[in-house]
Each structure stands twice: as C-alpha cells, then as structure tokens.
Design a protein around this motif. Structure first.
Motif, short mmCIF file in Angstrom:
data_model
loop_
_atom_site.label_atom_id
_atom_site.label_comp_id
_atom_site.label_asym_id
_atom_site.label_seq_id
_atom_site.Cartn_x
_atom_site.Cartn_y
_atom_site.Cartn_z
N MET A 139 0.83 -1.20 0.00
CA MET A 139 0.00 0.00 0.00
C MET A 139 0.86 1.26 0.00
O MET A 139 0.58 2.22 -0.71
N TYR A 140 1.92 1.24 0.80
CA TYR A 140 2.79 2.40 0.86
C TYR A 140 3.47 2.66 -0.49
O TYR A 140 3.57 3.81 -0.94
N VAL A 141 3.91 1.60 -1.13
CA VAL A 141 4.53 1.75 -2.46
C VAL A 141 3.54 2.36 -3.44
O VAL A 141 3.87 3.29 -4.20
N ALA A 142 2.30 1.87 -3.43
CA ALA A 142 1.29 2.38 -4.35
C ALA A 142 0.94 3.83 -4.04
O ALA A 142 0.70 4.63 -4.95
N VAL A 143 0.92 4.18 -2.75
CA VAL A 143 0.61 5.57 -2.36
C VAL A 143 1.66 6.52 -2.88
O VAL A 143 1.35 7.59 -3.45
N VAL A 144 2.93 6.17 -2.70
CA VAL A 144 4.01 7.05 -3.17
C VAL A 144 3.98 7.18 -4.70
O VAL A 144 4.11 8.29 -5.24
N ILE A 145 3.78 6.07 -5.39
CA ILE A 145 3.76 6.11 -6.86
C ILE A 145 2.59 6.95 -7.35
O ILE A 145 2.74 7.81 -8.24
N SER A 146 1.40 6.74 -6.79
CA SER A 146 0.21 7.47 -7.25
C SER A 146 0.33 8.96 -6.95
O SER A 146 -0.11 9.80 -7.75
N THR A 147 0.94 9.32 -5.81
CA THR A 147 1.10 10.74 -5.49
C THR A 147 2.04 11.42 -6.47
O THR A 147 1.79 12.56 -6.91
N ASN A 148 3.12 10.73 -6.83
CA ASN A 148 4.07 11.30 -7.79
C ASN A 148 3.46 11.40 -9.19
O ASN A 148 3.73 12.37 -9.92
N LEU A 149 2.67 10.41 -9.58
CA LEU A 149 2.14 10.38 -10.95
C LEU A 149 0.93 11.28 -11.14
O LEU A 149 0.81 11.96 -12.18
N THR A 163 -4.10 11.78 1.46
CA THR A 163 -5.22 11.76 0.50
C THR A 163 -5.09 10.57 -0.44
O THR A 163 -6.09 9.89 -0.74
N SER A 164 -3.89 10.30 -0.91
CA SER A 164 -3.67 9.16 -1.80
C SER A 164 -3.98 7.84 -1.10
O SER A 164 -4.57 6.94 -1.69
N ALA A 165 -3.57 7.74 0.17
CA ALA A 165 -3.83 6.51 0.92
C ALA A 165 -5.34 6.27 1.05
O ALA A 165 -5.81 5.13 0.87
#
Length: 267
Positions: A139-149, A163-165
């Motif tokens: 989940m943390y990996v996906a949150v960081v990726i989605s926030t950057n993208l 917010t992304s989480a």
C-alpha cells in the motif's frame, strides 16, 4: 462437593440453560433501547436478575475447578465481561452501560463450534500479521507512486500521501473507483494500467491471502480437534477392553472359588 458442582457445571442441560440466559439477556438489552421510559425500570431489574445468574454461574465454575479456573483464557474472558457489567454505569463510567451487550460474547465460550472458529482465528494470527505487513508495504509503495504520478492531475484524490492513501483504500474496497479512474484518465489515458494492476495485486492477491491464512488456521484447529476425538475414542476402547478383561477375571475367580468350596465340601 467440588465433584458434584463440577458435574453440575459440565452437565449439558446446565450449559443449555446458560446459553438461553445469554440469548435472553441480549434480547433484553436490545429491547431496552426502544421501550417507553415507564418500562425501563422493570427491564433494568430483569437485566440485573440475568446478571445475577451469570455471577452465580461463574462462582459455581470457580468452585468446580478451583485455581485451574484461571488457567483457561475463556474463563478469564467471561470474568472480565461480567465484571464490566458489575461496574456502576454512572458519571464518567456511563459508557460502560453500552458495553453490557458484550455479555452476548459469552455465547462464544458456551458453543463449542464458535470456540473452534475463534481458536482458528487465533491460530491464524501469526500468518495474518505477516500478510498485514505485506499489505501495508504494498500500500505504501502504491501511495508514493500514485502521489508522484497523479498529484498534479487530481490533487483532490492524490494531492498528498494521506489523501492518496484514502483514495487507494477506497479503490481497494471497490467503492466508486471507476469514477476516480475516469477523472484521472481524462488527463492521463494510461492511468488505467496503474488502477488495474493495483486492484489485481491488492484486492485479488494480497487480501485473499488473509482468507488462505484463516482457512489454514481453521484446518489446523479442526485436525487437532479430530485427533483429540480419535485419541478419546481409542482411550475409551482401551478402557472398555480392560473392563471386559476385569469382568472375565472376576468370573474366573468366582468359578475357582466355587470349585474350591465344592472340593472342601467333598473332603
């Protein structure tokens, strides 16, 4: 005396009566939330009477098993629940009044099938902890990726890590995620790849691991229970065989005595 009390506590009829009292108590606590005020006092008295039954039952079990009573976690669980109900629910402790419904959880200890389910969940806890750690990591990996993208494309959904989480948790549960995906895809058509991969990994893979771990724990508990039943059956068979052998020995001794008496009388 302890043996008589233990026989009473372990009796099936006694257990069924306690189960009936637990269910009746749960019904009374639910009815209290909807009855007129002029009946509240009568229901409160009835609830206290049912609580008295629970206290007497715990005292009987304590007498029956002695110090071993506290070696069983389920007995401690029952004691804590009843103790919470005995605390005066006034002033700062008024919140305990709502916790009286926890008494219905004593049904778990009274029904063997429910106990096996809870034992299975407890047995699966170590594996569930590992799966939960994997879930948090992914989940943390996906949150960081989605926030950057997508932080600049849809700041209301991916503006920061928090917010992304929340957005990805909503996506993981399947709640309105197509609307979020379409809004992001309006600016980035390739965003569907992220959402599809995220759902496949998190929802269909990692979350299903929880089910696999729980099922494994349930199977281990069931196999242990089956092994205990087979051991008990073998023990009963051995005891039955010993009883038959003792009966045969007694019959032989009786026949030998009769022969000795006959011989002495002839002499």
């Amino acid at each position: 005396m302890r043996g008589r009390v233990r026989a009473l506590v372990d009796d099936d009829t006694f257990q069924k009566v306690i189960i009936g009292v637990i269910i009746l108590n749960a019904v009374v606590l639910g009815v209290e939330t909807m009855v007129p005020e002029h009946l509240a006092h009568e229901l409160a008295l009835f609830d206290m009477a049912l609580l008295g039954v629970f206290v007497i039952e715990l005292m009987l079990r304590l007498v029956a098993y002695g110090p071993r009573f506290f070696l069983d976690p389920w007995n401690i669980f029952d004691t804590v629940i009843v103790a919470i109900a005995l605390v005066p629910a006034t002033g700062p402790l008024s919140v305990l009044r709502a916790l009286r419904i926890l008494r219905v959880l004593r049904l778990v200890n009274s029904v063997p099938s429910m106990r096996r389910v809870v034992d299975g969940l407890i047995a699966a806890m170590p594996g569930m902890g590992s799966v939960a750690a994997l879930l948090v990591l992914m989940m943390y990996v996906a949150v960081v990726i989605s926030t950057n993208l997508y932080g600049e494309i849809a700041p209301e959904y991916f503006g920061d890590l928090g917010t992304s989480a929340f957005t990805l948790f909503q996506t993981m549960t399947g709640e309105a995620w197509p609307d979020i995906a379409r809004e992001v895809m309006a600016a980035d058509p390739s965003a569907w790849i992220f959402f599809v991969v995220f759902i496949l990994v998190m929802t269909f893979a990692v979350l299903n691991l929880f089910l696999a771990v729980v099922v494994s724990g349930m199977e281990s508990v069931e196999s242990l229970a089956q092994h205990e039943e087979e051991s008990d059956a073998e023990m009963m068979a051995v005891l039955t065989s010993l009883r038959e052998d003792l009966t045969a020995v007694r019959e032989e001794l009786a026949a030998t005595r009769e022969e000795l008496r006959s011989t002495r009388s002839e002499v």
